[in-house]
Design a protein around this motif. Structure first.
Motif, PDB file in Angstrom:
ATOM      1  N   SER A   1      30.559 104.516 -95.640  1.00  0.00           N
ATOM      2  CA  SER A   1      28.868 105.192 -95.892  1.00  0.00           C
ATOM      3  C   SER A   1      28.113 103.979 -96.410  1.00  0.00           C
ATOM      4  CB  SER A   1      28.923 106.289 -96.500  1.00  0.00           C
ATOM      5  OG  SER A   1      29.350 106.177 -97.917  1.00  0.00           O
ATOM      6  N   ASP A   2      26.924 104.151 -96.108  1.00  0.00           N
ATOM      7  CA  ASP A   2      25.961 103.043 -96.811  1.00  0.00           C
ATOM      8  C   ASP A   2      24.689 103.784 -96.981  1.00  0.00           C
ATOM      9  OD1 ASP A   2      24.983 103.256 -94.208  1.00  0.00           O
ATOM     10  OD2 ASP A   2      25.458 101.309 -93.498  1.00  0.00           O
ATOM     11  N   ALA A   3      23.612 103.268 -97.496  1.00  0.00           N
ATOM     12  CA  ALA A   3      22.410 103.829 -97.894  1.00  0.00           C
ATOM     13  C   ALA A   3      21.456 103.928 -96.620  1.00  0.00           C
ATOM     14  CB  ALA A   3      21.595 103.421 -99.067  1.00  0.00           C
ATOM     15  N   LEU A   4      20.595 104.938 -96.559  1.00  0.00           N
ATOM     16  CA  LEU A   4      19.386 104.876 -95.620  1.00  0.00           C
ATOM     17  C   LEU A   4      18.218 105.463 -96.141  1.00  0.00           C
ATOM     18  CD1 LEU A   4      18.895 104.693 -92.473  1.00  0.00           C
ATOM     19  CD2 LEU A   4      19.444 107.182 -92.345  1.00  0.00           C
ATOM     20  N   ALA A   5      17.235 104.695 -96.378  1.00  0.00           N
ATOM     21  CA  ALA A   5      15.925 104.872 -97.064  1.00  0.00           C
ATOM     22  C   ALA A   5      15.027 105.698 -96.028  1.00  0.00           C
ATOM     23  CB  ALA A   5      15.007 103.632 -97.233  1.00  0.00           C
ATOM     24  N   THR A   6      14.470 106.892 -96.494  1.00  0.00           N
ATOM     25  CA  THR A   6      13.662 107.895 -95.806  1.00  0.00           C
ATOM     26  C   THR A   6      12.413 108.253 -96.957  1.00  0.00           C
ATOM     27  OG1 THR A   6      14.573 109.995 -96.681  1.00  0.00           O
ATOM     28  CG2 THR A   6      15.871 108.972 -94.614  1.00  0.00           C
ATOM     29  N   ARG A   7      11.288 109.035 -96.300  1.00  0.00           N
ATOM     30  CA  ARG A   7      10.468 109.400 -97.034  1.00  0.00           C
ATOM     31  C   ARG A   7      10.895 110.481 -98.240  1.00  0.00           C
ATOM     32  NH1 ARG A   7       7.081 113.981 -95.703  1.00  0.00           N
ATOM     33  NH2 ARG A   7       8.211 115.216 -93.947  1.00  0.00           N
ATOM     34  N   PHE A   8      11.955 111.060 -97.992  1.00  0.00           N
ATOM     35  CA  PHE A   8      12.441 112.016 -99.278  1.00  0.00           C
ATOM     36  C   PHE A   8      13.370 111.355 -99.994  1.00  0.00           C
ATOM     37  CE2 PHE A   8      12.156 114.433 -95.031  1.00  0.00           C
ATOM     38  CZ  PHE A   8      11.275 115.104 -95.442  1.00  0.00           C
ATOM     39  N   GLY A   9      14.010 110.082 -99.756  1.00  0.00           N
ATOM     40  CA  GLY A   9      14.854 109.344-100.753  1.00  0.00           C
ATOM     41  C   GLY A   9      15.774 108.825-100.136  1.00  0.00           C
ATOM     42  N   THR A  10      16.946 108.637-100.773  1.00  0.00           N
ATOM     43  CA  THR A  10      17.935 107.634-100.122  1.00  0.00           C
ATOM     44  C   THR A  10      19.037 108.957 -99.350  1.00  0.00           C
ATOM     45  OG1 THR A  10      17.596 105.931-101.501  1.00  0.00           O
ATOM     46  CG2 THR A  10      19.670 105.940-100.227  1.00  0.00           C
ATOM     47  N   PHE A  11      19.424 108.655 -98.085  1.00  0.00           N
ATOM     48  CA  PHE A  11      20.423 109.430 -97.529  1.00  0.00           C
ATOM     49  C   PHE A  11      21.600 108.538 -97.545  1.00  0.00           C
ATOM     50  CE2 PHE A  11      17.185 112.120 -96.268  1.00  0.00           C
ATOM     51  CZ  PHE A  11      17.956 113.335 -95.644  1.00  0.00           C
ATOM     52  N   GLU A  12      23.006 109.218 -97.746  1.00  0.00           N
ATOM     53  CA  GLU A  12      24.036 108.700 -97.509  1.00  0.00           C
ATOM     54  C   GLU A  12      24.485 108.716 -95.904  1.00  0.00           C
ATOM     55  OE1 GLU A  12      28.515 108.281 -99.419  1.00  0.00           O
ATOM     56  OE2 GLU A  12      27.005 110.090-100.143  1.00  0.00           O
ATOM     57  N   THR A  13      24.930 107.504 -95.207  1.00  0.00           N
ATOM     58  CA  THR A  13      25.257 107.800 -93.907  1.00  0.00           C
ATOM     59  C   THR A  13      26.280 106.675 -93.580  1.00  0.00           C
ATOM     60  OG1 THR A  13      24.191 107.777 -91.686  1.00  0.00           O
ATOM     61  CG2 THR A  13      23.383 106.259 -93.017  1.00  0.00           C
ATOM     62  N   ALA A  14      27.120 107.323 -92.312  1.00  0.00           N
ATOM     63  CA  ALA A  14      28.310 106.620 -91.927  1.00  0.00           C
ATOM     64  C   ALA A  14      28.530 106.766 -90.644  1.00  0.00           C
ATOM     65  CB  ALA A  14      29.354 106.997 -92.648  1.00  0.00           C
ATOM     66  N   ASP A  15      29.160 106.023 -89.696  1.00  0.00           N
ATOM     67  CA  ASP A  15      29.633 106.015 -88.277  1.00  0.00           C
ATOM     68  C   ASP A  15      30.799 106.958 -88.348  1.00  0.00           C
ATOM     69  OD1 ASP A  15      27.841 104.157 -86.793  1.00  0.00           O
ATOM     70  OD2 ASP A  15      28.455 102.977 -88.352  1.00  0.00           O
ATOM     71  N   LEU A  16      30.685 108.002 -87.210  1.00  0.00           N
ATOM     72  CA  LEU A  16      31.764 108.848 -87.276  1.00  0.00           C
ATOM     73  C   LEU A  16      32.018 109.335 -85.555  1.00  0.00           C
ATOM     74  CD1 LEU A  16      30.479 111.712 -89.871  1.00  0.00           C
ATOM     75  CD2 LEU A  16      32.126 109.860 -90.393  1.00  0.00           C
ATOM     76  N   ALA A  17      33.114 109.638 -85.442  1.00  0.00           N
ATOM     77  CA  ALA A  17      33.468 110.221 -84.121  1.00  0.00           C
ATOM     78  C   ALA A  17      33.579 111.652 -84.153  1.00  0.00           C
ATOM     79  CB  ALA A  17      34.742 109.483 -83.644  1.00  0.00           C
ATOM     80  N   LEU A  18      33.001 112.486 -83.419  1.00  0.00           N
ATOM     81  CA  LEU A  18      33.272 113.948 -83.330  1.00  0.00           C
ATOM     82  C   LEU A  18      33.908 114.211 -82.210  1.00  0.00           C
ATOM     83  CD1 LEU A  18      29.883 115.356 -84.599  1.00  0.00           C
ATOM     84  CD2 LEU A  18      32.093 115.181 -85.814  1.00  0.00           C
ATOM     85  N   ASP A  19      35.205 115.114 -82.332  1.00  0.00           N
ATOM     86  CA  ASP A  19      35.975 115.383 -81.055  1.00  0.00           C
ATOM     87  C   ASP A  19      35.992 116.893 -81.138  1.00  0.00           C
ATOM     88  OD1 ASP A  19      38.102 116.066 -79.449  1.00  0.00           O
ATOM     89  OD2 ASP A  19      39.122 114.300 -80.010  1.00  0.00           O
ATOM     90  N   THR A  20      35.829 117.616 -79.843  1.00  0.00           N
ATOM     91  CA  THR A  20      35.402 118.942 -79.734  1.00  0.00           C
ATOM     92  C   THR A  20      36.836 119.518 -78.817  1.00  0.00           C
ATOM     93  OG1 THR A  20      34.201 118.821 -77.664  1.00  0.00           O
ATOM     94  CG2 THR A  20      33.146 118.835 -79.788  1.00  0.00           C
ATOM     95  N   GLY A  21      37.572 118.482 -78.381  1.00  0.00           N
ATOM     96  CA  GLY A  21      38.549 119.107 -77.320  1.00  0.00           C
ATOM     97  C   GLY A  21      38.246 118.654 -76.117  1.00  0.00           C
ATOM     98  N   GLN A  22      36.978 118.461 -75.932  1.00  0.00           N
ATOM     99  CA  GLN A  22      36.466 118.413 -74.603  1.00  0.00           C
ATOM    100  C   GLN A  22      35.734 117.002 -74.432  1.00  0.00           C
ATOM    101  OE1 GLN A  22      33.983 121.464 -72.871  1.00  0.00           O
ATOM    102  NE2 GLN A  22      34.576 122.888 -74.188  1.00  0.00           N
ATOM    103  N   THR A  23      35.425 116.437 -75.439  1.00  0.00           N
ATOM    104  CA  THR A  23      34.514 115.167 -75.565  1.00  0.00           C
ATOM    105  C   THR A  23      34.924 114.585 -77.125  1.00  0.00           C
ATOM    106  OG1 THR A  23      32.429 116.051 -76.117  1.00  0.00           O
ATOM    107  CG2 THR A  23      32.889 115.628 -73.749  1.00  0.00           C
ATOM    108  N   SER A  24      34.789 113.172 -77.021  1.00  0.00           N
ATOM    109  CA  SER A  24      34.711 112.575 -78.313  1.00  0.00           C
ATOM    110  C   SER A  24      33.384 111.707 -78.165  1.00  0.00           C
ATOM    111  CB  SER A  24      35.949 111.603 -78.486  1.00  0.00           C
ATOM    112  OG  SER A  24      35.853 111.036 -79.612  1.00  0.00           O
TER     113      SER A  24
END
Length: 280
Positions: free
Chosen positions: A160-183
């Motif tokens: 995860s790394d920092a992402l600046a927004t108007r609300f403040g700093t978000f924590e964000t990271a690249d992920l893969a979501l698997d539903t059993g049908q798609t990834s």
């Protein structure tokens, strides 16, 4: 007077002895047979209790019911947050819940279908913390728990790394979501504020042809607005203060990219902005 003692003749004594020997043998045999029969009966009943009959499943004790969720669905909730971005104008689904004990409110808005390769997917959860304790876990653990709420699994996670927004700093990271049908490749994100006690988290997923980048996510979060704060003046002041920190690159205009959802550029948030100011 003389006492006369009579004695059995030898023949009678011999017959009596033979009779005693004769009856003693069968009696012992009968007692032994009864004992063996009783033991065999007990053994058969014990084996029947332990061995499962063919074709029938063994009886297993079911686990006790899981503890009830601390969240209660709000019937016909008013949508207090709005978002108009590349993911679409109106959310595909919206639900709100109230914490059973703490009184906090959890609003969840989703756009798109995670099982579709042709449309993006966005899920934002906003937790206005009440008296209940807010979740305190690592970023990855929180993403796994949230994905499980809508039947997905996090199969890959980056740092995860920092992402600046108007609300403040978000924590964000690249992920893969698997539903059993798609990834699907996504960006997971979260934000925490103490004043007011507010938690924002979720997932932004693109398409194979057009993945979501961090600038797109930052602009999406930048357009998150408060429609009506009601009696929550602290929340209203928080959004009012963030109004002055909008990123000019995210402002709707002629160069604003078309929506993924409907192919049309979203309109400026004029109505939402008026409601937000009046609510404060």
């Amino acid at each position: 007077m003389s006492l006369i003692l009579s004695a059995d003749p030898p023949e009678i004594s011999a017959i009596s002895a033979r009779n005693r020997v004769f009856w003693r043998g069968p009696l012992r045999a009968a007692l032994l047979y009864c004992g063996l029969s009783a033991g065999l009966t007990v053994a058969l009943f014990t084996a029947a209790a332990l061995v499962t009959p063919t074709g029938r499943s063994p009886v297993r004790s079911e686990p006790g019911p899981l503890p009830g969720s601390p969240w209660i669905d709000i019937v016909r909730p008013f949508q207090i947050y709005a978002l108009s971005s590349e993911f679409g104008r109106e959310p595909t689904t919206f639900e709100a819940q109230r914490h059973r004990e703490g009184g906090g409110r959890l609003d969840t808005l989703t756009w798109g279908n995670l099982n579709s390769d042709s449309t993006p997917y966005l899920r934002i959860a906003l937790h206005r913390v009440g008296r209940e304790s807010a979740e305190d876990s690592s970023f990855f653990v929180q993403m796994v728990r949230q994905a499980a709420l809508f039947g997905a699994a996090v199969t890959r996670g980056g740092v995860s790394d920092a992402l600046a927004t108007r609300f403040g700093t978000f924590e964000t990271a690249d992920l893969a979501l698997d539903t059993g049908q798609t990834s699907t490749s996504c960006l997971g994100f979260r934000f925490a504020s103490d004043t007011p006690a507010l938690r924002i988290s979720g997932f932004a997923c693109g398409t194979p042809a057009r993945p979501v980048d961090r600038q797109t996510l930052a602009c999406t979060l930048d357009r998150l607005d408060l429609v009506l704060s009601g009696d929550d003046q602290e929340l209203g002041r928080f959004f009012a203060a963030a109004e002055t920190r909008r990123d000019p690159r995210c402002a709707p205009g002629r160069n604003h990219q078309a929506s993924w959802m409907d192919g049309a550029a979203p309109a400026p948030l004029r109505g939402v902005a008026r409601k937000t100011r009046s609510a404060r």
